[in-house]
Enzyme design. Structure first.
Site, PDB file in Angstrom:
ATOM      1  CE1 TYR A   1      -1.221   4.660  -9.120  1.00  0.00           C
ATOM      2  CE2 TYR A   1       0.521   5.965 -10.136  1.00  0.00           C
ATOM      3  CZ  TYR A   1       0.079   5.140  -9.118  1.00  0.00           C
ATOM      4  OH  TYR A   1       0.935   4.791  -8.110  1.00  0.00           O
TER       5      TYR A   1
ATOM      6  CG  ASP B   1      -3.850  -8.718  -1.963  1.00  0.00           C
ATOM      7  OD1 ASP B   1      -2.820  -8.035  -1.959  1.00  0.00           O
ATOM      8  OD2 ASP B   1      -4.551  -8.893  -2.985  1.00  0.00           O
ATOM      9  CB  ILE B   2      -8.630  -8.274  -3.740  1.00  0.00           C
ATOM     10  CG1 ILE B   2     -10.071  -8.414  -4.177  1.00  0.00           C
ATOM     11  CG2 ILE B   2      -7.662  -8.510  -4.889  1.00  0.00           C
ATOM     12  CD1 ILE B   2     -10.590  -7.234  -4.973  1.00  0.00           C
TER      13      ILE B   2
ATOM     14  CE  LYS C   1      -1.636   6.142  -5.780  1.00  0.00           C
ATOM     15  NZ  LYS C   1      -1.876   5.498  -4.479  1.00  0.00           N
TER      16      LYS C   1
ATOM     17  N   GLY D   1      -3.665  -4.719   0.594  1.00  0.00           N
ATOM     18  CA  GLY D   1      -2.909  -4.877  -0.655  1.00  0.00           C
ATOM     19  C   GLY D   1      -1.540  -5.469  -0.346  1.00  0.00           C
TER      20      GLY D   1
ATOM     21  N   GLY E   1       0.970  -7.228  -2.991  1.00  0.00           N
ATOM     22  CA  GLY E   1       1.557  -6.500  -4.121  1.00  0.00           C
ATOM     23  C   GLY E   1       3.050  -6.263  -3.960  1.00  0.00           C
ATOM     24  CD  GLN E   2       7.324  -3.082  -7.171  1.00  0.00           C
ATOM     25  OE1 GLN E   2       6.520  -2.186  -7.420  1.00  0.00           O
ATOM     26  NE2 GLN E   2       8.561  -3.058  -7.621  1.00  0.00           N
TER      27      GLN E   2
HETATM   28  N1  SER Z   1       5.546   3.090 -10.445  1.00  0.00           N
HETATM   29  C1  SER Z   1       4.215   3.549 -10.655  1.00  0.00           C
HETATM   30  C2  SER Z   1       3.758   3.280 -12.027  1.00  0.00           C
HETATM   31  O1  SER Z   1       4.585   3.112 -12.889  1.00  0.00           O
HETATM   32  C3  SER Z   1       4.145   5.015 -10.410  1.00  0.00           C
HETATM   33  O2  SER Z   1       3.712   5.267  -9.134  1.00  0.00           O
HETATM   34  O3  SER Z   1       2.583   3.268 -12.260  1.00  0.00           O
END
Ligand code: SER
Length: 318
Positions: A143, A37-38, A147, A11, A14-15
């Site tokens: 999400y 990365d994908i 996690k 990944g 990504g950011q």
């Molecule tokens: N910054 C992330 C989000 O907003 C939280 O881990 O999904």
């Protein structure tokens, strides 16, 4: 981690990935930091690149063998807003990706794993102010559920199979080099671009929504510091609370107005408000400070100054 450290960042486009790879390049040399990365990545042109869907465990294993990878940073995931829209894929990606990596660590194909967790592991009945490390955890987002489950698996693999996995519950991350995607805290990056380009930002969270935030340079430094901490000092194998600052959209806008007096903000809240409302306002990260000496560099003033200065240069092509 000695000179033989070979890193795989999954990944990497990504950011967090882009900034983390740049920091790892300085430590290990870009030839020892494999970006995957994908989809292809425009940045990171000095790093070896492998296109990888982390759900493809066969290809993942091939890459690990090919480069003799020692450390994996698993950053591929769907974030909070995107995960709500695609729950089954979010669950699959966030969980199976983690299993694939933890299994390789269990079989000793790799030595160390970093996997990010989030403030999203907390939920509506968690104490919101100075949220402790150990407290009620009742996430109500896809999400957050992924996690929290991931944290429990990390601890299980560490305890049952001596897997050296390390994790941080990141707050909202803010940086100028890369863009966030699909998160609830993304407004705190977008606001700077719109302030400089349009003089105006429409925020999808209410003005008084207080959330924990951090400059991404601090988050990357924390990650590398945690990965370099002697194993015996790490008392938490689920995930460490980590904090730097908390603010609301209104407070951030006021700070930006100190530099851009004509900047205006208005509000059009959407489904992300409910997500933000379920998260803590501030975090108690005393375990990270005690166990591995965590200390942030950026406060809100430094962050705003740094973001405006660098995004302005970037927009001017400098
Ligand atoms: N910054 C992330 C989000 O907003 C939280 O881990 O999904």
């Amino acid at each position: 981690m000695g000179t033989s450290t070979k890193v795989l960042v999954i990944g990497a486009g990504g950011q967090i990935g882009i900034e983390l790879c740049e920091a790892l390049n300085k430590l290990y040399g870009s030839e020892n930091v494999i970006a995957s990365d994908i989809k292809p990545i425009d940045a990171l042109s000095n790093n070896p690149f492998e296109q990888l869907d982390v759900l493809n465990s066969v290809k993942l294993n091939e890459i690990i063998q090919k480069y003799r990878i020692t450390d994996v940073y698993l950053l591929a995931a769907l974030l909070s807003a995107t995960a709500e829209k695609n729950p089954s894929y979010a669950w699959k990606l966030n969980m199976e990706g983690l299993f694939n990596v933890l299994e390789l660590a269990k079989e000793k194909h790799i030595q160390k794993v970093f996997w990010p967790s989030s403030i999203a592991v907390f939920g509506p009945t968690t104490p919101k102010v100075n949220t402790p490390q150990y407290t009620v955890m009742d996430p109500n987002t896809v999400y957050g559920i992924s996690k929290l489950a991931g944290e429990r698996w990390c601890e299980w693999y560490a305890q049952k199979h001596q897997v050296d996995v390390r994790s941080i519950r990141y707050p909202g991350l803010i940086g100028w080099k890369s863009q966030p995607g699909g998160g609830t805290t993304d407004y705190a990056v977008h606001i700077f671009y719109d302030a400089l380009q349009k003089g105006h930002y429409t925020c999808f969270l209410r003005e008084d929504t207080m959330l924990p935030m951090m400059h991404i340079e601090d988050a990357v430094r924390a990650t590398i510091e945690l990965m370099h901490t002697p194993s015996e000092k790490i008392t938490i194998r689920s995930s460490y609370n980590l904090a730097a600052m908390s603010f609301t959209p209104q407070q951030l806008a006021e700070k930006i107005q100190n530099y851009l007096p004509n900047f205006k903000i208005d509000y059009q809240i959407d489904f992300r408000q409910n997500i933000a409302d379920s998260w803590p306002q501030s975090i108690d990260d005393s375990y990270a400070r005690r166990d591995w000496g965590w200390k942030e560099f950026y406060d809100l003033d430094k962050l705003v100054q740094n973001m405006l200065e660098n995004i302005r240069k970037k927009l001017n092509g400098k």
